[in-house]
Design an enzyme around this catalytic site. Structure first.
Site, PDB file in Angstrom:
ATOM      1  N   LYS A 109       2.315  72.528  48.224  1.00  0.00           N
ATOM      2  CA  LYS A 109       0.862  72.571  48.422  1.00  0.00           C
ATOM      3  C   LYS A 109       0.360  74.024  48.486  1.00  0.00           C
ATOM      4  CE  LYS A 109       0.730  68.063  50.766  1.00  0.00           C
ATOM      5  NZ  LYS A 109       0.193  67.322  51.951  1.00  0.00           N
ATOM      6  N   PHE A 149     -11.281  62.284  57.718  1.00  0.00           N
ATOM      7  CA  PHE A 149     -10.764  63.633  57.447  1.00  0.00           C
ATOM      8  C   PHE A 149     -10.503  63.869  55.954  1.00  0.00           C
ATOM      9  CE2 PHE A 149      -7.309  60.768  58.837  1.00  0.00           C
ATOM     10  CZ  PHE A 149      -6.499  60.780  57.710  1.00  0.00           C
ATOM     11  N   ARG A 187      12.173  62.546  52.178  1.00  0.00           N
ATOM     12  CA  ARG A 187      11.096  62.344  53.162  1.00  0.00           C
ATOM     13  C   ARG A 187      11.567  62.782  54.548  1.00  0.00           C
ATOM     14  NH1 ARG A 187       5.781  61.405  52.270  1.00  0.00           N
ATOM     15  NH2 ARG A 187       5.796  60.393  54.302  1.00  0.00           N
ATOM     16  N   THR A 214       4.132  63.715  58.763  1.00  0.00           N
ATOM     17  CA  THR A 214       2.872  64.264  58.237  1.00  0.00           C
ATOM     18  C   THR A 214       2.308  65.365  59.146  1.00  0.00           C
ATOM     19  OG1 THR A 214       2.444  62.043  57.387  1.00  0.00           O
ATOM     20  CG2 THR A 214       0.590  63.584  57.405  1.00  0.00           C
ATOM     21  N   ARG A 254       8.247  70.691  57.214  1.00  0.00           N
ATOM     22  CA  ARG A 254       6.885  70.727  57.768  1.00  0.00           C
ATOM     23  C   ARG A 254       6.862  71.300  59.177  1.00  0.00           C
ATOM     24  NH1 ARG A 254       4.782  64.859  55.466  1.00  0.00           N
ATOM     25  NH2 ARG A 254       3.652  65.645  53.642  1.00  0.00           N
ATOM     26  N   ASN A 274       0.390  71.101  55.532  1.00  0.00           N
ATOM     27  CA  ASN A 274       1.779  70.689  55.810  1.00  0.00           C
ATOM     28  C   ASN A 274       2.735  70.918  54.640  1.00  0.00           C
ATOM     29  OD1 ASN A 274       0.882  68.611  54.247  1.00  0.00           O
ATOM     30  ND2 ASN A 274       1.201  66.992  55.761  1.00  0.00           N
ATOM     31  N   HIS A 334       4.389  67.781  49.582  1.00  0.00           N
ATOM     32  CA  HIS A 334       4.266  66.335  49.384  1.00  0.00           C
ATOM     33  C   HIS A 334       5.555  65.832  48.760  1.00  0.00           C
ATOM     34  CE1 HIS A 334       2.835  62.479  47.709  1.00  0.00           C
ATOM     35  NE2 HIS A 334       3.483  62.831  46.616  1.00  0.00           N
TER      36      HIS A 334
HETATM   37  P1  IDP Z   1       2.468  62.073  53.800  1.00  0.00           P
HETATM   38  O1  IDP Z   1       1.997  63.347  53.130  1.00  0.00           O
HETATM   39  O2  IDP Z   1       3.395  62.357  54.947  1.00  0.00           O
HETATM   40  O3  IDP Z   1       3.023  61.061  52.823  1.00  0.00           O
HETATM   41  P2  IDP Z   1      -0.005  60.526  53.888  1.00  0.00           P
HETATM   42  O4  IDP Z   1      -0.394  59.531  54.940  1.00  0.00           O
HETATM   43  O5  IDP Z   1       0.322  60.019  52.528  1.00  0.00           O
HETATM   44  O6  IDP Z   1       1.189  61.394  54.501  1.00  0.00           O
HETATM   45  O7  IDP Z   1      -1.197  61.567  53.815  1.00  0.00           O
HETATM   46  C1  IDP Z   1      -1.293  62.482  52.757  1.00  0.00           C
HETATM   47  C2  IDP Z   1      -1.764  63.830  53.275  1.00  0.00           C
HETATM   48  O8  IDP Z   1      -3.065  63.686  53.859  1.00  0.00           O
HETATM   49  C3  IDP Z   1      -0.905  64.402  54.392  1.00  0.00           C
HETATM   50  O9  IDP Z   1       0.228  65.097  53.924  1.00  0.00           O
HETATM   51  C4  IDP Z   1      -1.880  65.339  55.070  1.00  0.00           C
HETATM   52  O10 IDP Z   1      -2.068  66.525  54.298  1.00  0.00           O
HETATM   53  C5  IDP Z   1      -3.151  64.507  55.023  1.00  0.00           C
HETATM   54  N1  IDP Z   1      -3.298  63.630  56.193  1.00  0.00           N
HETATM   55  C6  IDP Z   1      -2.789  62.383  56.356  1.00  0.00           C
HETATM   56  N2  IDP Z   1      -3.114  61.862  57.561  1.00  0.00           N
HETATM   57  C7  IDP Z   1      -3.863  62.810  58.167  1.00  0.00           C
HETATM   58  C8  IDP Z   1      -4.519  62.862  59.455  1.00  0.00           C
HETATM   59  O11 IDP Z   1      -4.475  61.926  60.280  1.00  0.00           O
HETATM   60  N3  IDP Z   1      -5.224  64.010  59.719  1.00  0.00           N
HETATM   61  C9  IDP Z   1      -5.288  65.035  58.837  1.00  0.00           C
HETATM   62  N4  IDP Z   1      -4.684  65.029  57.629  1.00  0.00           N
HETATM   63  C10 IDP Z   1      -3.982  63.928  57.297  1.00  0.00           C
HETATM   64 MG    MG Z   2       2.048  59.976  51.380  1.00  0.00          MG
END
Ligand code: IDP
Ligand code: MG
Length: 167
Positions: free
Chosen positions: A13, A63, A92, A98, A109, A127, A130
């Site tokens: 990212k 968000f 993962r 996350t 992360r 973070n 991905h």
């Molecule tokens: P992941 O990246 O761990 O698979 P996802 O739920 O797919 O998590 O969310 C994608 C991205 O959206 C996250 O990596 C993060 O950048 C952002 N994100 C997800 N949930 C939140 C949250 O609750 N607050 C702020 N950002 C979030």
């Molecule tokens: Mg995801």
């Protein structure tokens, strides 16, 4: 393609590219599971439409706008990693949860990510990386971001699986 090979999409990212962490993170993930290799990679830039497609499961979240601003703020390194059965969950686990502060110590992360508490129980995070959550998600993501021509030299059978030739 050997049976049981898995494929995942890695995105480094914008925060990590800005800090010159992309090679460090890509090299680490290539070694998370023995027998993995990259079959394609390139730099790209998200725009709001592409971001909405990639994160379609989050567009209704309060968000979401923050995610869009973050993901469109600079270059992203995209890479397709091929590896043995079980690679997707192992990657993962190595990237971590996350929320970087909830991610296990030593995960990518947790080591390199940042989190800003927004006060109302919500947070914003940069973070770092991905990685696809499932094989099906990976196929959709890879098809969206790569062309068959970018993959077919290094992984011809996988390219044929994602983009079957039409008669
Ligand atoms: P992941 O990246 O761990 O698979 P996802 O739920 O797919 O998590 O969310 C994608 C991205 O959206 C996250 O990596 C993060 O950048 C952002 N994100 C997800 N949930 C939140 C949250 O609750 N607050 C702020 N950002 C979030
Ligand atoms: Mg995801």
């Amino acid at each position: 393609m050997a049976p049981n090979r898995e494929h995942t999409l890695i995105l480094i990212k914008p925060d990590a590219v800005e800090q010159d962490l992309h090679l460090t993170v890509l090299a680490r993930l290539e070694h998370t599971v023995e027998g993995s290799r990259y079959v394609a990679s390139r730099i790209l830039q998200f725009n709001p439409d592409l971001c909405r497609e990639h994160y379609s499961h989050l567009t209704e979240k309060p968000f979401y706008k923050n995610i869009e601003t973050y993901m469109c703020s600079g270059h992203i390194w995209a890479a397709v990693l091929e590896g043995p059965h079980g690679m997707i969950p192992a990657i993962r686990e190595d990237i971590g949860a996350t929320d970087p502060t909830a991610a296990a110590k030593g995960t990518i992360r947790n080591t390199y990510g940042t989190k800003i508490d927004l006060g109302n129980g919500e947070y914003f995070t940069r973070n770092v990386v991905h990685a696809s959550e499932s094989q099906q998600e990976a196929y959709e993501e890879i098809r969206r971001l790569f062309l068959k021509e970018e993959i077919q030299n290094s992984a011809p059978e996988f390219a044929e699986k994602l983009w079957p030739a039409t008669e």
